[in-house]
Design an enzyme around this catalytic site. Structure first.
Site, short mmCIF file in Angstrom:
data_model
loop_
_atom_site.label_atom_id
_atom_site.label_comp_id
_atom_site.label_asym_id
_atom_site.label_seq_id
_atom_site.Cartn_x
_atom_site.Cartn_y
_atom_site.Cartn_z
N LEU A 175 52.02 61.02 38.49
CA LEU A 175 50.99 60.48 38.31
C LEU A 175 50.65 60.14 39.52
O LEU A 175 51.00 59.96 40.50
CB LEU A 175 51.15 59.20 37.06
CG LEU A 175 50.22 58.58 37.35
CD1 LEU A 175 48.99 58.63 36.27
CD2 LEU A 175 50.21 56.46 36.92
N ASP B 270 39.13 43.47 34.76
CA ASP B 270 38.88 41.88 34.51
C ASP B 270 39.00 40.90 33.27
O ASP B 270 39.50 41.23 32.43
CB ASP B 270 36.94 42.44 34.69
CG ASP B 270 35.96 41.08 35.00
OD1 ASP B 270 36.06 40.06 35.44
OD2 ASP B 270 34.91 40.69 34.26
N GLY B 271 38.62 39.85 33.79
CA GLY B 271 38.78 39.25 32.79
C GLY B 271 40.20 38.08 33.28
O GLY B 271 40.52 36.74 32.21
N ASN B 272 40.70 38.01 33.89
CA ASN B 272 41.80 37.80 34.36
C ASN B 272 41.59 35.55 34.83
O ASN B 272 42.62 34.71 34.31
CB ASN B 272 43.19 37.14 35.72
CG ASN B 272 42.90 39.10 35.85
OD1 ASN B 272 43.01 39.48 34.84
ND2 ASN B 272 43.34 39.86 36.63
N SER C 83 29.65 46.52 38.74
CA SER C 83 30.39 46.26 39.25
C SER C 83 30.90 46.70 41.06
O SER C 83 31.61 46.80 41.20
CB SER C 83 31.75 44.94 39.35
OG SER C 83 30.75 44.00 38.30
N HIS D 277 45.69 36.34 37.74
CA HIS D 277 46.36 37.58 37.73
C HIS D 277 47.70 37.87 37.55
O HIS D 277 47.85 38.81 38.18
CB HIS D 277 45.84 36.93 39.59
CG HIS D 277 44.58 36.80 39.57
ND1 HIS D 277 43.00 37.54 39.23
CD2 HIS D 277 43.33 35.65 40.46
CE1 HIS D 277 42.29 36.83 39.51
NE2 HIS D 277 41.81 36.26 39.81
N GLU E 274 33.24 58.72 30.41
CA GLU E 274 32.59 57.74 29.32
C GLU E 274 32.91 56.07 29.83
O GLU E 274 34.28 56.25 29.74
CB GLU E 274 33.54 58.19 28.66
CG GLU E 274 33.03 59.64 27.51
CD GLU E 274 31.62 60.60 27.30
OE1 GLU E 274 31.05 59.12 26.74
OE2 GLU E 274 30.99 61.22 27.22
N TRP F 21 36.26 39.49 48.68
CA TRP F 21 36.51 38.61 49.77
C TRP F 21 35.86 37.45 49.73
O TRP F 21 35.78 36.22 50.65
CB TRP F 21 35.90 39.13 51.21
CG TRP F 21 36.29 40.32 51.17
CD1 TRP F 21 36.48 41.36 50.91
CD2 TRP F 21 38.43 40.45 51.58
NE1 TRP F 21 37.19 42.89 51.60
CE2 TRP F 21 38.55 41.52 52.24
CE3 TRP F 21 39.35 39.42 51.88
CZ2 TRP F 21 40.16 42.38 52.10
CZ3 TRP F 21 40.92 40.13 51.95
CH2 TRP F 21 40.90 41.18 52.10
N ARG G 18 28.71 46.15 33.07
CA ARG G 18 28.75 46.50 34.31
C ARG G 18 29.43 47.04 35.21
O ARG G 18 30.76 47.05 35.13
CB ARG G 18 27.76 44.61 35.51
CG ARG G 18 29.09 44.23 35.53
CD ARG G 18 28.45 42.77 36.19
NE ARG G 18 28.85 41.65 36.17
CZ ARG G 18 28.76 40.53 35.57
NH1 ARG G 18 27.12 40.43 34.79
NH2 ARG G 18 29.36 39.82 36.18
N ARG H 76 36.00 49.27 31.24
CA ARG H 76 36.16 47.79 31.56
C ARG H 76 36.78 46.44 30.61
O ARG H 76 36.11 46.27 29.76
CB ARG H 76 35.09 47.00 32.27
CG ARG H 76 34.88 45.86 33.01
CD ARG H 76 33.73 45.28 33.19
NE ARG H 76 33.72 44.33 34.30
CZ ARG H 76 32.79 44.20 35.45
NH1 ARG H 76 32.10 44.67 35.54
NH2 ARG H 76 32.40 42.96 36.10
C1 IPE Z 1 35.05 43.39 39.65
O1 IPE Z 1 35.65 42.31 38.27
C2 IPE Z 1 36.31 43.62 40.04
C3 IPE Z 1 37.73 43.46 39.44
C4 IPE Z 1 37.92 43.34 38.69
C5 IPE Z 1 38.57 43.81 40.84
P1 IPE Z 1 34.42 40.79 38.94
O2 IPE Z 1 35.16 39.71 38.61
O3 IPE Z 1 34.60 40.69 40.67
O4 IPE Z 1 32.54 41.77 39.29
P2 IPE Z 1 31.53 40.60 38.85
O5 IPE Z 1 31.11 39.80 40.19
O6 IPE Z 1 31.82 39.58 37.54
O7 IPE Z 1 30.98 41.88 38.94
C1 IPE Z 2 39.65 40.59 38.31
O1 IPE Z 2 39.77 38.66 36.98
C2 IPE Z 2 40.26 40.79 38.96
C3 IPE Z 2 39.70 40.18 39.95
C4 IPE Z 2 38.78 40.71 40.71
C5 IPE Z 2 40.86 40.21 41.09
P1 IPE Z 2 38.28 37.91 37.73
O2 IPE Z 2 39.44 37.19 38.42
O3 IPE Z 2 37.21 38.49 38.51
O4 IPE Z 2 38.34 37.05 35.62
P2 IPE Z 2 37.01 36.73 35.32
O5 IPE Z 2 35.76 37.72 35.21
O6 IPE Z 2 36.37 35.21 36.77
O7 IPE Z 2 37.33 36.05 34.03
MG MG Z 3 35.74 38.94 36.97
#
Ligand code: IPE
Ligand code: IPE
Ligand code: MG
Length: 248
Positions: free
Chosen positions: A132, A21-23, A197, A38, A208, A70, A195, A189
């Site tokens: 792997l 997460d965080g892209n 998610s 991404h 863990e 989606w 969370r 995460r």
């Molecule tokens: C969880 O991240 C899904 C993926 C990393 C693929 P999200 O960015 O979609 O999660 P929420 O919406 O913040 O809970």
């Molecule tokens: C996670 O990064 C990748 C996917 C859910 C596909 P996000 O796109 O959720 O990045 P943030 O949380 O908005 O920074």
């Molecule tokens: Mg996200």
């Protein structure tokens, strides 16, 4: 990095699962479109795959696209599908060279045809590899998975394969997308949110969990190794007392 440059880790998890997460926020901070983040995240994927392979992790599950993702704007969804397709095409040689087997969990039928066919081809071409297992969670949601599992178990009961009294934890395991895989020992995460998610809700019962503020595109081998080192120092009790664990 050469294998001898790896730190001495006391315990290597068999299965590591990562919510990448965080892209989007990483890109927005740089005044770039979310897709820029991404794309940058692909380098982090390469880094953790390589490190997992070097360390002898058996399974690496990466949450790449959730069943809820989606709902994002159409251009972000189609951009993510494009990145996924080019990742699969671009990494095939490396996977074959490094003995990496690709599998996926999630609603594969929801993926665009062109992505699904590349995915299925890659899965087939790497199926004999064994160093792997790289498991991509694509259009994956823990609740959908459980609903799907219950429905298949009900069908099998109706078909007389077993009776409701035979349903136990190990039978449920066999009907999940992750059938045959060990449960994750370590769940990471990135991106600072605390969370799950909808990720591996059943399988992560004793994982863990580590939350790191590092955004996925910045997540590198050193961040991963730091978590693995701390993982080794955690006492996993599985309901027992610490004294019981230390004397066993
Ligand atoms: C969880 O991240 C899904 C993926 C990393 C693929 P999200 O960015 O979609 O999660 P929420 O919406 O913040 O809970
Ligand atoms: C996670 O990064 C990748 C996917 C859910 C596909 P996000 O796109 O959720 O990045 P943030 O949380 O908005 O920074
Ligand atoms: Mg996200």
């Amino acid at each position: 990095m050469e294998p001898d440059a790896l730190p001495k880790l006391t315990r290597i998890p068999r299965h590591v699962a990562i919510v990448m997460d965080g892209n989007g926020r990483w890109a927005e901070k740089r005044k770039q479109p979310r897709l820029f983040g991404h794309k940058a995240g692909v380098d982090s994927v390469r880094d953790v795959v390589e490190t997992s392979r070097e360390l002898g992790v058996e399974v690496l599950t990466l949450y790449a696209f959730s069943s809820e993702n989606w709902k994002r704007p159409e251009n972000e969804v189609s951009g993510l599908m494009k990145i996924l397709k080019s990742f699969l095409q671009g990494e095939l040689d490396r996977m074959l060279r490094n003995d990496i087997r690709l599998i996926s969990i999630g609603e594969r039928e929801k993926l665009p045809d062109s992505v699904r066919s590349v995915l299925e081809k890659t899965i087939k071409k790497t199926s004999q590899n064994s160093a792997l297992t790289l498991n991509l969670a694509l259009s994956y949601g823990g609740r959908v998975e459980i609903a799907h599992c219950v429905s298949r178990i009900a069908e099998a009961c109706l078909a007389g394969e077993f009776s409701p009294a035979d349903i136990d934890e190990s039978l449920i395991d066999k009907y999940l997308y992750t059938a045959g895989l060990p449960d994750p020992d370590l769940l990471i995460r990135t991106g600072g949110e605390h969370r799950l998610s909808n990720f591996l809700l059943w399988q992560a019962s004793y994982a863990e969990i580590f939350f790191t503020p590092v955004m996925w595109p910045d997540f590198r081998k050193s961040d991963f190794l730091q978590i693995l080192e701390e993982f080794g120092s955690r006492e996993r009790r599985f309901g027992k007392t610490g004294a019981q664990i230390r004397s066993s």
